[in-house]
Scaffold this motif. Structure first.
Motif, PDB file in Angstrom:
ATOM      1  N   CYS A 103     -35.074  35.810  19.045  1.00 44.39           N
ATOM      2  CA  CYS A 103     -35.416  36.899  19.971  1.00 44.39           C
ATOM      3  C   CYS A 103     -35.856  36.316  21.306  1.00 44.39           C
ATOM      4  N   THR A 104     -35.437  36.978  22.374  1.00 45.56           N
ATOM      5  CA  THR A 104     -35.889  36.602  23.719  1.00 45.56           C
ATOM      6  C   THR A 104     -36.331  37.862  24.446  1.00 45.56           C
ATOM      7  N   LEU A 105     -37.281  37.691  25.328  1.00 41.25           N
ATOM      8  CA  LEU A 105     -37.808  38.795  26.113  1.00 41.25           C
ATOM      9  C   LEU A 105     -36.853  39.124  27.253  1.00 41.25           C
ATOM     10  N   ASN A 106     -36.640  40.410  27.491  1.00 39.28           N
ATOM     11  CA  ASN A 106     -35.820  40.874  28.603  1.00 39.28           C
ATOM     12  C   ASN A 106     -36.761  41.253  29.752  1.00 39.28           C
ATOM     13  N   HIS A 107     -36.977  40.329  30.661  1.00 38.88           N
ATOM     14  CA  HIS A 107     -37.917  40.539  31.762  1.00 38.88           C
ATOM     15  C   HIS A 107     -37.495  41.690  32.675  1.00 38.88           C
ATOM     16  N   GLU A 108     -36.203  41.921  32.797  1.00 39.86           N
ATOM     17  CA  GLU A 108     -35.722  43.007  33.655  1.00 39.86           C
ATOM     18  C   GLU A 108     -36.200  44.366  33.158  1.00 39.86           C
ATOM     19  N   ARG A 109     -36.233  44.525  31.848  1.00 43.91           N
ATOM     20  CA  ARG A 109     -36.669  45.801  31.275  1.00 43.91           C
ATOM     21  C   ARG A 109     -38.168  45.993  31.491  1.00 43.91           C
ATOM     22  N   ARG A 121     -46.360  45.272  20.680  1.00 43.41           N
ATOM     23  CA  ARG A 121     -46.978  44.662  21.867  1.00 43.41           C
ATOM     24  C   ARG A 121     -47.310  43.199  21.628  1.00 43.41           C
ATOM     25  N   GLN A 122     -47.749  42.859  20.425  1.00 43.46           N
ATOM     26  CA  GLN A 122     -48.037  41.457  20.101  1.00 43.46           C
ATOM     27  C   GLN A 122     -46.758  40.619  20.104  1.00 43.46           C
ATOM     28  N   VAL A 123     -45.668  41.201  19.629  1.00 46.50           N
ATOM     29  CA  VAL A 123     -44.388  40.498  19.654  1.00 46.50           C
ATOM     30  C   VAL A 123     -43.973  40.229  21.102  1.00 46.50           C
ATOM     31  N   PRO A 147     -38.601  32.108  23.659  1.00 43.10           N
ATOM     32  CA  PRO A 147     -37.868  32.645  22.507  1.00 43.10           C
ATOM     33  C   PRO A 147     -38.489  32.212  21.183  1.00 43.10           C
ATOM     34  N   ALA A 148     -38.263  33.033  20.154  1.00 44.53           N
ATOM     35  CA  ALA A 148     -38.765  32.722  18.815  1.00 44.53           C
ATOM     36  C   ALA A 148     -37.857  33.374  17.790  1.00 44.53           C
ATOM     37  N   SER A 149     -37.809  32.789  16.616  1.00 42.14           N
ATOM     38  CA  SER A 149     -37.023  33.377  15.530  1.00 42.14           C
ATOM     39  C   SER A 149     -37.787  34.572  14.968  1.00 42.14           C
ATOM     40  N   VAL A 150     -37.065  35.445  14.291  1.00 41.46           N
ATOM     41  CA  VAL A 150     -37.693  36.610  13.671  1.00 41.46           C
ATOM     42  C   VAL A 150     -38.738  36.137  12.663  1.00 41.46           C
ATOM     43  N   GLY A 151     -38.436  35.099  11.920  1.00 43.75           N
ATOM     44  CA  GLY A 151     -39.397  34.565  10.949  1.00 43.75           C
ATOM     45  C   GLY A 151     -40.681  34.092  11.608  1.00 43.75           C
ATOM     46  N   GLU A 152     -40.558  33.409  12.726  1.00 46.13           N
ATOM     47  CA  GLU A 152     -41.745  32.955  13.462  1.00 46.13           C
ATOM     48  C   GLU A 152     -42.557  34.134  13.972  1.00 46.13           C
ATOM     49  N   LEU A 153     -41.858  35.142  14.472  1.00 50.71           N
ATOM     50  CA  LEU A 153     -42.548  36.318  14.999  1.00 50.71           C
ATOM     51  C   LEU A 153     -43.233  37.115  13.896  1.00 50.71           C
TER      52      LEU A 153
END
Length: 111
Positions: A72-78, A21-23, A31-37
């Motif tokens: 990584c990017t968020l899929n708003h449709e989902r 949920r925090q991710v 968007p953010a890299s896996v390392g940043e997340l």
């Protein structure tokens, strides 16, 4: 909504974990890299990648690899599936409480 039930189940399973949920919350900013997340979490990168894979398999996020960086990017449709489901539940409960209010109000009016 029944045709979406498997997808909705996957989304709720993915959202059941506070790390995931925090991710999602962080990706809401962009968007953010896996390392940043992974940086704010006190877990190993391989453990964090399990969370990323869960989010990706549920369809909540998309990942793209460019060189050594996975973004990584968020899929708003989902996420809209959850919003639609919650709106449907809200309508059902509002209708039920409206009927209850009418019943109580009607009983108060009756001598």
């Amino acid at each position: 909504m029944e045709k979406y039930s498997a997808a909705l189940d996957d989304v709720f399973v993915a959202l059941a974990d506070p790390t995931r949920r925090q991710v999602i919350r962080r990706l809401g900013s962009g968007p953010a890299s896996v390392g940043e997340l992974a940086q704010p979490f006190p877990i190993t990168l391989p453990s964090f990648m399990k969370h990323v894979r869960t989010l990706e398999s549920s369809g909540l996020i998309r990942t793209r690899k460019s060189g050594r960086v996975r973004t990584c990017t968020l899929n708003h449709e989902r996420l809209a599936l959850v919003d639609d489901w919650l709106a449907e539940q809200r309508r059902l409960w509002e209708a039920r409480t409206d009927r209850l209010e009418q019943l109580v109000t009607h009983q108060e009016d009756t001598p």
